[in-house]
Design an enzyme around this catalytic site. Sequence first.
Site, PDB file in Angstrom:
ATOM      1  N   LYS A   9       3.944  -6.909   3.531  1.00 28.51           N
ATOM      2  CA  LYS A   9       3.812  -5.731   3.614  1.00 28.51           C
ATOM      3  C   LYS A   9       3.667  -4.930   5.060  1.00 28.51           C
ATOM      4  O   LYS A   9       3.140  -5.383   5.865  1.00 28.51           O
ATOM      5  CB  LYS A   9       2.548  -5.233   2.730  1.00 28.51           C
ATOM      6  N   THR A  69      -8.880   9.914   1.347  1.00 23.33           N
ATOM      7  CA  THR A  69      -9.436  10.734   0.054  1.00 23.33           C
ATOM      8  C   THR A  69      -8.389  10.923  -0.827  1.00 23.33           C
ATOM      9  O   THR A  69      -8.710  11.291  -2.143  1.00 23.33           O
ATOM     10  CB  THR A  69      -9.868  11.989   0.652  1.00 23.33           C
ATOM     11  N   GLU A  84       6.185   4.727   7.332  1.00 25.01           N
ATOM     12  CA  GLU A  84       5.778   5.766   6.597  1.00 25.01           C
ATOM     13  C   GLU A  84       6.459   7.384   6.606  1.00 25.01           C
ATOM     14  O   GLU A  84       6.523   7.721   8.109  1.00 25.01           O
ATOM     15  CB  GLU A  84       4.282   6.177   6.630  1.00 25.01           C
ATOM     16  N   THR A 126       0.930  -1.188   0.179  1.00 25.08           N
ATOM     17  CA  THR A 126       0.253  -0.121   0.158  1.00 25.08           C
ATOM     18  C   THR A 126       0.937   1.238  -0.093  1.00 25.08           C
ATOM     19  O   THR A 126       1.223   1.635  -1.166  1.00 25.08           O
ATOM     20  CB  THR A 126      -1.169  -0.067   1.109  1.00 25.08           C
ATOM     21  N   ASN A 137      -0.622  10.466   6.126  1.00 25.75           N
ATOM     22  CA  ASN A 137      -1.759   9.858   6.706  1.00 25.75           C
ATOM     23  C   ASN A 137      -2.740  11.062   6.876  1.00 25.75           C
ATOM     24  O   ASN A 137      -4.089  10.780   7.298  1.00 25.75           O
ATOM     25  CB  ASN A 137      -1.415   9.391   8.218  1.00 25.75           C
ATOM     26  N   THR A 182       1.580  -9.045  12.137  1.00 25.36           N
ATOM     27  CA  THR A 182       2.276  -7.879  11.513  1.00 25.36           C
ATOM     28  C   THR A 182       0.856  -7.594  10.441  1.00 25.36           C
ATOM     29  O   THR A 182      -0.096  -7.881  10.422  1.00 25.36           O
ATOM     30  CB  THR A 182       3.215  -8.345  10.623  1.00 25.36           C
TER      31      THR A 182
END
Length: 421
Positions: free
Chosen positions: A184, A421, A281, A158, A416, A195
């Site tokens: 992932k 959206t 991230e 992702t 995030n 995980t």
Amino acid sequence: MEFIEGGVTAPKGFYANGVLSGIKAGRTKEDTALIVSEVQCNAAGVFTQNKVKAEPVKLSMLRLRRGKAQAVIANSGNANACTGDNGANVAVRMAHAAAVAVSKLDKWGKIDEDDVLVCSTGVIGQQLPVEVIESHADELASGLSKEGHEKARVAIMTTDTKYKEVAVSTEIGGKTVTIGTMAKGSGMIHINLGTMLGFITTDCAISTEMLKEALKESAEITYNCVSVDGDTSTNDTLLLLANGMAENPEIKEKNEDYKAFVAALNALNTEMARKIAADGEGAEHLLECSITGAKDDVTARKLAKAVISSSLVKAAFFGKDANWGRILCALGYSGEFFTPEKTTVSFKSCSLMDDGKKSENFITVFKNGVPLDFDEDKAKITLSEKEVKILVELKDGEGSGTAWGCDLTYEYVKINGDYRT
């Protein structure tokens, strides 16, 4: 033990593939993955401890009660979480589509639908358009191959910036046994018995009971010691399938063969835990906190995880600030026993020199409960490297433990802030 190429298809009898089904508008890379074994496997899994569980998690947990599986279908782009009865039906339809498509191929014969496990990852609270997966099921199955791990490892991503896979081979019972994995994970990671999505395959012959023990034992000291942002996902799943095709004497008890299997599994899962933490991230630094001299190993792991889970610690490392006070603070509110007056904190990293050799950076900032007058410039250099180790020495016992995390950056908020959206 040797690290090798191949991911989930490295072990004998496992094949994989990934295709673009079109689950989420605008995606141009594969979004649906399939892993299949030539024969039925003994299987085990660990799952999210979040009370809100996605429908694929519920289905896979139910099916693993038998301790058997032969295939896994997984998708990205939609978590199929908080989707009610329709979502539950979608998970079943995904498994059915995979079973029917694979059963059309001569190589495997008929696969029981109950032997197909299901995983999803992506946006929560949106209905998954299962029709697009069903319409690509034949393509997904017909493309199964040993090289298919390359597409499968991408299909589960992702916000990951890179795929994550590892494989190891080792000798057990006089036979070469291989374990492969892909996973992932980049955000919404604060693992507790699972995980984000992880798939482990092996050709080792091992009973279902021993497989469950090995997975739980390994996850506790590897995956469960990772935190990116403190959020435990609704979809956390770690699956382990063993088809026995290595033909080693079946492991039915915790003997030397079991220990060798767990050692290989730990090496594999440790590498994957590090990969997930490093790809957090927006992360710029992989943080590894090692605790030594704790009361026991469990205490050490909990202390280490408290440190790498701290938002203030993570922010300090983003700013390359050797703020040891935040580390002491995190240790203090962990709820675990330690003696602050006997605690030492150091930082360690490695720099790559012009001649290609590595130079070690090491600095102690707090020793035996007393702050040191350290060189701030040297500390900044140490904390500027891609990988930084936080070393905490205690004098409370013989326990040790390690946890992995990453720094907290502006990019994390950006990613995030508009994820849905």
